[in-house]
Write a protein that holds these residues in place. Sequence first.
Motif, PDB file in Angstrom:
ATOM      1  N   GLU A  81      50.914  51.311  43.970  1.00  0.00           N
ATOM      2  CA  GLU A  81      49.898  52.318  43.688  1.00  0.00           C
ATOM      3  C   GLU A  81      49.181  52.058  42.381  1.00  0.00           C
ATOM      4  N   ALA A  82      49.748  51.224  41.515  1.00  0.00           N
ATOM      5  CA  ALA A  82      49.052  50.854  40.289  1.00  0.00           C
ATOM      6  C   ALA A  82      47.861  49.991  40.683  1.00  0.00           C
ATOM      7  N   GLY A  83      47.086  49.584  39.729  1.00  0.00           N
ATOM      8  CA  GLY A  83      45.904  48.806  40.054  1.00  0.00           C
ATOM      9  C   GLY A  83      44.699  49.723  40.140  1.00  0.00           C
ATOM     10  N   VAL A  84      43.624  49.212  40.707  1.00  0.00           N
ATOM     11  CA  VAL A  84      42.384  49.988  40.743  1.00  0.00           C
ATOM     12  C   VAL A  84      41.940  50.213  42.183  1.00  0.00           C
ATOM     13  N   SER A  85      41.147  51.239  42.354  1.00  0.00           N
ATOM     14  CA  SER A  85      40.605  51.592  43.670  1.00  0.00           C
ATOM     15  C   SER A  85      39.588  50.553  44.114  1.00  0.00           C
ATOM     16  N   ILE A  86      39.201  50.625  45.359  1.00  0.00           N
ATOM     17  CA  ILE A  86      38.195  49.705  45.882  1.00  0.00           C
ATOM     18  C   ILE A  86      36.849  49.920  45.178  1.00  0.00           C
ATOM     19  N   ALA A  87      36.545  51.183  44.845  1.00  0.00           N
ATOM     20  CA  ALA A  87      35.289  51.467  44.140  1.00  0.00           C
ATOM     21  C   ALA A  87      35.291  50.819  42.764  1.00  0.00           C
ATOM     22  N   GLU A  88      36.411  50.920  42.048  1.00  0.00           N
ATOM     23  CA  GLU A  88      36.506  50.314  40.723  1.00  0.00           C
ATOM     24  C   GLU A  88      36.525  48.793  40.832  1.00  0.00           C
ATOM     25  N   ALA A  89      37.201  48.270  41.839  1.00  0.00           N
ATOM     26  CA  ALA A  89      37.216  46.821  42.049  1.00  0.00           C
ATOM     27  C   ALA A  89      35.802  46.319  42.316  1.00  0.00           C
ATOM     28  N   ALA A  90      35.052  47.072  43.105  1.00  0.00           N
ATOM     29  CA  ALA A  90      33.664  46.697  43.387  1.00  0.00           C
ATOM     30  C   ALA A  90      32.843  46.700  42.096  1.00  0.00           C
ATOM     31  N   ARG A  91      33.031  47.715  41.281  1.00  0.00           N
ATOM     32  CA  ARG A  91      32.289  47.789  40.019  1.00  0.00           C
ATOM     33  C   ARG A  91      32.640  46.609  39.112  1.00  0.00           C
ATOM     34  N   THR A 117      33.877  43.634  39.896  1.00  0.00           N
ATOM     35  CA  THR A 117      33.560  42.299  40.413  1.00  0.00           C
ATOM     36  C   THR A 117      32.074  42.123  40.711  1.00  0.00           C
ATOM     37  N   GLY A 118      31.349  43.233  40.778  1.00  0.00           N
ATOM     38  CA  GLY A 118      29.917  43.144  41.053  1.00  0.00           C
ATOM     39  C   GLY A 118      29.576  42.971  42.521  1.00  0.00           C
ATOM     40  N   VAL A 119      30.537  43.207  43.390  1.00  0.00           N
ATOM     41  CA  VAL A 119      30.270  43.152  44.832  1.00  0.00           C
ATOM     42  C   VAL A 119      30.537  44.538  45.413  1.00  0.00           C
ATOM     43  N   ASP A 168      40.280  38.599  39.894  1.00  0.00           N
ATOM     44  CA  ASP A 168      39.971  37.230  39.467  1.00  0.00           C
ATOM     45  C   ASP A 168      39.657  36.343  40.672  1.00  0.00           C
ATOM     46  N   TRP A 169      40.455  36.486  41.738  1.00  0.00           N
ATOM     47  CA  TRP A 169      40.218  35.665  42.925  1.00  0.00           C
ATOM     48  C   TRP A 169      38.881  36.010  43.572  1.00  0.00           C
ATOM     49  N   ILE A 170      38.557  37.284  43.639  1.00  0.00           N
ATOM     50  CA  ILE A 170      37.278  37.707  44.216  1.00  0.00           C
ATOM     51  C   ILE A 170      36.127  37.119  43.407  1.00  0.00           C
ATOM     52  N   THR A 171      36.289  37.054  42.101  1.00  0.00           N
ATOM     53  CA  THR A 171      35.268  36.432  41.252  1.00  0.00           C
ATOM     54  C   THR A 171      35.107  34.955  41.607  1.00  0.00           C
ATOM     55  N   VAL A 172      36.216  34.268  41.826  1.00  0.00           N
ATOM     56  CA  VAL A 172      36.146  32.860  42.245  1.00  0.00           C
ATOM     57  C   VAL A 172      35.376  32.758  43.559  1.00  0.00           C
ATOM     58  N   CYS A 173      35.720  33.592  44.520  1.00  0.00           N
ATOM     59  CA  CYS A 173      35.046  33.564  45.831  1.00  0.00           C
ATOM     60  C   CYS A 173      33.551  33.821  45.702  1.00  0.00           C
ATOM     61  N   THR A 174      33.178  34.821  44.910  1.00  0.00           N
ATOM     62  CA  THR A 174      31.748  35.139  44.782  1.00  0.00           C
ATOM     63  C   THR A 174      30.996  34.026  44.070  1.00  0.00           C
ATOM     64  N   ARG A 175      31.643  33.374  43.128  1.00  0.00           N
ATOM     65  CA  ARG A 175      30.977  32.252  42.445  1.00  0.00           C
ATOM     66  C   ARG A 175      30.820  31.063  43.391  1.00  0.00           C
ATOM     67  N   LEU A 176      31.832  30.815  44.195  1.00  0.00           N
ATOM     68  CA  LEU A 176      31.724  29.728  45.178  1.00  0.00           C
ATOM     69  C   LEU A 176      30.615  30.032  46.175  1.00  0.00           C
ATOM     70  N   ARG A 177      30.537  31.282  46.637  1.00  0.00           N
ATOM     71  CA  ARG A 177      29.465  31.673  47.570  1.00  0.00           C
ATOM     72  C   ARG A 177      28.107  31.530  46.901  1.00  0.00           C
ATOM     73  N   ALA A 178      28.019  31.942  45.633  1.00  0.00           N
ATOM     74  CA  ALA A 178      26.745  31.875  44.912  1.00  0.00           C
ATOM     75  C   ALA A 178      26.260  30.436  44.762  1.00  0.00           C
ATOM     76  N   THR A 179      27.176  29.493  44.804  1.00  0.00           N
ATOM     77  CA  THR A 179      26.790  28.088  44.698  1.00  0.00           C
ATOM     78  C   THR A 179      26.613  27.447  46.074  1.00  0.00           C
ATOM     79  N   GLY A 180      26.667  28.281  47.111  1.00  0.00           N
ATOM     80  CA  GLY A 180      26.372  27.790  48.451  1.00  0.00           C
ATOM     81  C   GLY A 180      27.557  27.325  49.269  1.00  0.00           C
ATOM     82  N   MET A 181      28.766  27.560  48.795  1.00  0.00           N
ATOM     83  CA  MET A 181      29.921  27.141  49.595  1.00  0.00           C
ATOM     84  C   MET A 181      30.003  28.031  50.835  1.00  0.00           C
ATOM     85  N   PRO A 182      30.125  27.412  52.006  1.00  0.00           N
ATOM     86  CA  PRO A 182      30.233  28.205  53.237  1.00  0.00           C
ATOM     87  C   PRO A 182      31.525  29.031  53.274  1.00  0.00           C
TER      88      PRO A 182
END
Length: 156
Positions: free
Chosen positions: A18-28, A30-32, A66-80
């Motif tokens: 239950e610790a950690g952050v909500s999906i809304a906070e995670a979205a905020r 990570t910027g997605v 952190d992992w979501i940030t990696v994924c979004t950066r890979l997507r931003a650089t065009g990785m399928p």
Amino acid sequence: MLQVKPQPASGLTRSAAEAGVSIAEAARRTGVSAYTLRYYERAGLVVTPVNRTAGGTRRYHQLDLDWITVCTRLRATGMPIKTIRRYAQLVAAGRGNEQERLALMEAHRADVSAKLADLQENLKIIHHKIDVYRGRLAAGDADQLWAPTAHSWMPR
């Protein structure tokens, strides 16, 4: 550098899940969007299962963010998505596949480098056009720049 050290979900206490952050906070953070976060999970792009509370609410931890940030950066650089999924599978599998991960990243770097080279060439043209317009405006003869009429391109 992000290093994933998966921990067995069964070892989590209720308060740890239950610790950690909500999906809304995670979205905020990570910027997605929350939709994107759920999509990444469904598409198999996350390397560890996202924890849930007893009521089923997702709780994101720093490793997830952190992992979501990696994924979004890979997507931003065009990785399928397919390639990101493969990379996530390799990371989640743990040790022993580092050579394949390296090859995947090197291939993507080559793709990104080629795209950057193309963009640099395109940027040169933009710089040239800006220089032409500035020069003509400074000289006072910008009205002499080519401006086609509606039918000037049609053969006679």
